[in-house]
Design a protein around this motif. Structure first.
Motif, PDB file in Angstrom:
ATOM      1  N   ALA A  89      -1.579  -3.560  -3.537  1.00 54.04           N
ATOM      2  CA  ALA A  89      -2.767  -3.117  -2.800  1.00 54.04           C
ATOM      3  C   ALA A  89      -2.950  -3.858  -1.478  1.00 54.04           C
ATOM      4  N   THR A  90      -2.874  -5.188  -1.517  1.00 55.66           N
ATOM      5  CA  THR A  90      -3.147  -5.965  -0.297  1.00 55.66           C
ATOM      6  C   THR A  90      -2.033  -5.843   0.731  1.00 55.66           C
ATOM      7  N   LEU A  91      -0.844  -5.456   0.308  1.00 62.92           N
ATOM      8  CA  LEU A  91       0.291  -5.314   1.220  1.00 62.92           C
ATOM      9  C   LEU A  91       0.384  -3.893   1.788  1.00 62.92           C
ATOM     10  N   HIS A  92       0.312  -2.896   0.921  1.00 59.99           N
ATOM     11  CA  HIS A  92       0.522  -1.512   1.341  1.00 59.99           C
ATOM     12  C   HIS A  92      -0.755  -0.802   1.804  1.00 59.99           C
ATOM     13  N   PHE A  93      -1.925  -1.284   1.331  1.00 63.99           N
ATOM     14  CA  PHE A  93      -3.180  -0.608   1.676  1.00 63.99           C
ATOM     15  C   PHE A  93      -4.235  -1.633   2.107  1.00 63.99           C
ATOM     16  N   PRO A  94      -3.958  -2.397   3.164  1.00 65.97           N
ATOM     17  CA  PRO A  94      -4.830  -3.540   3.482  1.00 65.97           C
ATOM     18  C   PRO A  94      -6.183  -3.195   4.108  1.00 65.97           C
ATOM     19  N   HIS A  95      -6.286  -2.102   4.871  1.00 68.70           N
ATOM     20  CA  HIS A  95      -7.484  -1.873   5.678  1.00 68.70           C
ATOM     21  C   HIS A  95      -8.305  -0.685   5.170  1.00 68.70           C
ATOM     22  N   ALA A  96      -9.561  -0.948   4.833  1.00 61.19           N
ATOM     23  CA  ALA A  96     -10.438   0.109   4.318  1.00 61.19           C
ATOM     24  C   ALA A  96     -10.607   1.246   5.335  1.00 61.19           C
ATOM     25  N   SER A  97     -10.515   0.916   6.611  1.00 60.62           N
ATOM     26  CA  SER A  97     -10.707   1.928   7.660  1.00 60.62           C
ATOM     27  C   SER A  97      -9.579   2.965   7.692  1.00 60.62           C
ATOM     28  N   ASN A  98      -8.444   2.633   7.053  1.00 58.76           N
ATOM     29  CA  ASN A  98      -7.279   3.542   7.067  1.00 58.76           C
ATOM     30  C   ASN A  98      -7.132   4.341   5.774  1.00 58.76           C
ATOM     31  N   ILE A  99      -8.186   4.424   4.974  1.00 55.26           N
ATOM     32  CA  ILE A  99      -8.056   4.998   3.629  1.00 55.26           C
ATOM     33  C   ILE A  99      -7.559   6.448   3.652  1.00 55.26           C
ATOM     34  N   THR A 100      -7.971   7.225   4.653  1.00 58.06           N
ATOM     35  CA  THR A 100      -7.513   8.623   4.731  1.00 58.06           C
ATOM     36  C   THR A 100      -6.012   8.681   4.982  1.00 58.06           C
ATOM     37  N   LEU A 101      -5.525   7.828   5.862  1.00 57.92           N
ATOM     38  CA  LEU A 101      -4.085   7.740   6.132  1.00 57.92           C
ATOM     39  C   LEU A 101      -3.334   7.317   4.876  1.00 57.92           C
ATOM     40  N   TYR A 102      -3.867   6.291   4.172  1.00 57.42           N
ATOM     41  CA  TYR A 102      -3.209   5.805   2.953  1.00 57.42           C
ATOM     42  C   TYR A 102      -3.113   6.904   1.888  1.00 57.42           C
ATOM     43  N   LYS A 103      -4.177   7.699   1.764  1.00 61.32           N
ATOM     44  CA  LYS A 103      -4.163   8.797   0.776  1.00 61.32           C
ATOM     45  C   LYS A 103      -3.036   9.778   1.092  1.00 61.32           C
ATOM     46  N   ASP A 104      -2.906  10.133   2.358  1.00 58.73           N
ATOM     47  CA  ASP A 104      -1.838  11.052   2.773  1.00 58.73           C
ATOM     48  C   ASP A 104      -0.465  10.459   2.521  1.00 58.73           C
ATOM     49  N   GLN A 105      -0.294   9.176   2.881  1.00 60.72           N
ATOM     50  CA  GLN A 105       0.993   8.492   2.694  1.00 60.72           C
ATOM     51  C   GLN A 105       1.357   8.415   1.215  1.00 60.72           C
ATOM     52  N   LEU A 106       0.362   8.074   0.393  1.00 59.35           N
ATOM     53  CA  LEU A 106       0.588   7.921  -1.046  1.00 59.35           C
ATOM     54  C   LEU A 106       1.054   9.232  -1.653  1.00 59.35           C
ATOM     55  N   GLN A 107       0.407  10.315  -1.291  1.00 58.63           N
ATOM     56  CA  GLN A 107       0.806  11.621  -1.820  1.00 58.63           C
ATOM     57  C   GLN A 107       2.218  11.993  -1.369  1.00 58.63           C
ATOM     58  N   LEU A 108       2.535  11.721  -0.117  1.00 63.48           N
ATOM     59  CA  LEU A 108       3.878  12.025   0.406  1.00 63.48           C
ATOM     60  C   LEU A 108       4.946  11.189  -0.287  1.00 63.48           C
ATOM     61  N   TRP A 109       4.667   9.885  -0.459  1.00 60.37           N
ATOM     62  CA  TRP A 109       5.637   8.987  -1.115  1.00 60.37           C
ATOM     63  C   TRP A 109       5.921   9.443  -2.541  1.00 60.37           C
ATOM     64  N   ILE A 110       4.852   9.751  -3.276  1.00 61.60           N
ATOM     65  CA  ILE A 110       5.030  10.136  -4.681  1.00 61.60           C
ATOM     66  C   ILE A 110       5.727  11.494  -4.780  1.00 61.60           C
ATOM     67  N   ARG A 111       5.297  12.451  -3.961  1.00 60.91           N
ATOM     68  CA  ARG A 111       5.926  13.774  -3.990  1.00 60.91           C
ATOM     69  C   ARG A 111       7.420  13.670  -3.661  1.00 60.91           C
ATOM     70  N   GLY A 112       7.751  12.910  -2.615  1.00 63.77           N
ATOM     71  CA  GLY A 112       9.151  12.764  -2.204  1.00 63.77           C
ATOM     72  C   GLY A 112      10.009  12.118  -3.266  1.00 63.77           C
ATOM     73  N   ASN A 113       9.476  11.077  -3.903  1.00 67.45           N
ATOM     74  CA  ASN A 113      10.267  10.350  -4.900  1.00 67.45           C
ATOM     75  C   ASN A 113      10.418  11.113  -6.209  1.00 67.45           C
ATOM     76  N   VAL A 114       9.378  11.840  -6.621  1.00 66.65           N
ATOM     77  CA  VAL A 114       9.494  12.640  -7.850  1.00 66.65           C
ATOM     78  C   VAL A 114      10.396  13.849  -7.610  1.00 66.65           C
ATOM     79  N   SER A 115      10.401  14.375  -6.393  1.00 70.98           N
ATOM     80  CA  SER A 115      11.326  15.472  -6.063  1.00 70.98           C
ATOM     81  C   SER A 115      12.770  14.999  -6.195  1.00 70.98           C
ATOM     82  N   ALA A 116      13.012  13.728  -5.847  1.00 65.41           N
ATOM     83  CA  ALA A 116      14.368  13.164  -5.935  1.00 65.41           C
ATOM     84  C   ALA A 116      14.726  12.771  -7.363  1.00 65.41           C
ATOM     85  N   CYS A 117      13.723  12.329  -8.147  1.00 59.32           N
ATOM     86  CA  CYS A 117      13.970  11.914  -9.538  1.00 59.32           C
ATOM     87  C   CYS A 117      12.707  12.160 -10.360  1.00 59.32           C
TER      88      CYS A 117
END
Length: 287
Positions: A89-117
């Motif tokens: 949490a403190t490394l990948h999602f440090p700033h509360a002001s960026n929460i919308t960006l983090y949500k988008d990134q998180l969904q993309l990361w998970i979708r991409g990785n589950v598509s691969a495996c």
């Protein structure tokens, strides 16, 4: 992951039991839940939803250790596998002001990785430092859907690690100790409901009023009990063996006695679990 047979996965689940028996101490509840959950999930060719485990307890009680053991017994390379993904949490999602960006990134990361495996593993550490509402971004991936935008998440594993709820777990363990009962007599029903309610209502849990809890998408809330003196000694012995040292009971006792314990009067549980055992052991072997 496509080449890994179900038989191979089953044999790795059996190896998981051996690792937990030999390396995890004082956690009869966590051991039983994780064995049953992971065995059942791996052996199910068509799970209805991803496996979601939320591990709770004080630092040094074994949460990170268990997630590492699970990863190692499913994939060569464990946490270093391309199919195992650790978010801190403190490394990948440090700033509360960026929460919308983090949500988008998180969904993309998970979708991409589950598509691969399909059997990707996602570990979220420091959930108690996660900004409220962020984890709800992954709700669609944890729900009972066959496909989300053409991707199935039903074979993935999600593991959440948190200190939130540790006080509630300690209260139960202390009540049992003060009543003269064995800690091994603590049942999941003695803790699980109170733990999930405590986490849901804690603004600093990462799960505050989360739809993941509200919709019952967390399969197991896994309590890690605070460790006693005897469990520290077990950790020290295993660490000695892993370094190739002869077990020296004098050093085992000396290292264990250097640790601090709580509550102040009774000194039942280790403040830091097994966390600093390894560095304290260095002192005796630094030459």
């Amino acid at each position: 992951m496509g080449q890994t047979s179900v038989g191979d996965l089953r044999s790795r689940a059996a190896a998981l039991q051996k690792d937990l028996d030999n390396k995890l101490f004082g956690q009869h509840l966590a051991k039983k839940i994780i064995l049953n959950a992971v065995f059942g999930f791996i052996n199910n060719p068509k799970p209805k939803k991803p496996l979601t485990l939320s591990l709770h307890g004080w630092t040094g009680t074994g949460k990170n250790f268990v997630s590492k053991i699970i990863a190692e017994n499913i994939y060569e390379g464990g946490l270093n596998s391309d199919y195992v993904h650790l978010f801190v949490a403190t490394l990948h999602f440090p700033h509360a002001s960026n929460i919308t960006l983090y949500k988008d990134q998180l969904q993309l990361w998970i979708r991409g990785n589950v598509s691969a495996c399909a059997r990707s593993i996602f570990i979220f550490d420091e959930m108690d430092k996660m900004h409220a509402g962020l984890i709800d971004a992954i709700k669609p991936f944890l729900d009972y859907y066959d496909l989300v935008d053409g991707v199935s998440y039903q074979k993935a594993i999600f593991i959440f690690l948190s200190n939130a709820g540790a006080e509630r777990i300690t209260d139960v363990a202390l009540d049992f100790w003060r009543s003269g009962k064995q800690r091994e007599d603590i049942k999941l029903k003695d803790i699980e409901h109170a733990l999930s309610v405590s986490v849901f209502n804690n603004k600093n849990s990462g799960f505050w009023h989360s739809s993941l809890i509200d919709r019952n998408l967390i399969d197991y809330f896994v309590p890690f009990l605070p460790l006693e003196y005897k469990h520290l000694k077990m950790c020290i012995r295993v660490e000695m063996q892993s370094r190739g040292y002869e077990t020296n009971e004098d050093i085992v006792s000396r290292v264990a006695e250097e640790m601090t314990f709580f509550p102040k009067e009774e000194r039942v549980f280790s403040d830091k679990g097994c966390k600093t055992v390894f560095t304290k052991l260095d002192y005796y072997y630094d030459d």
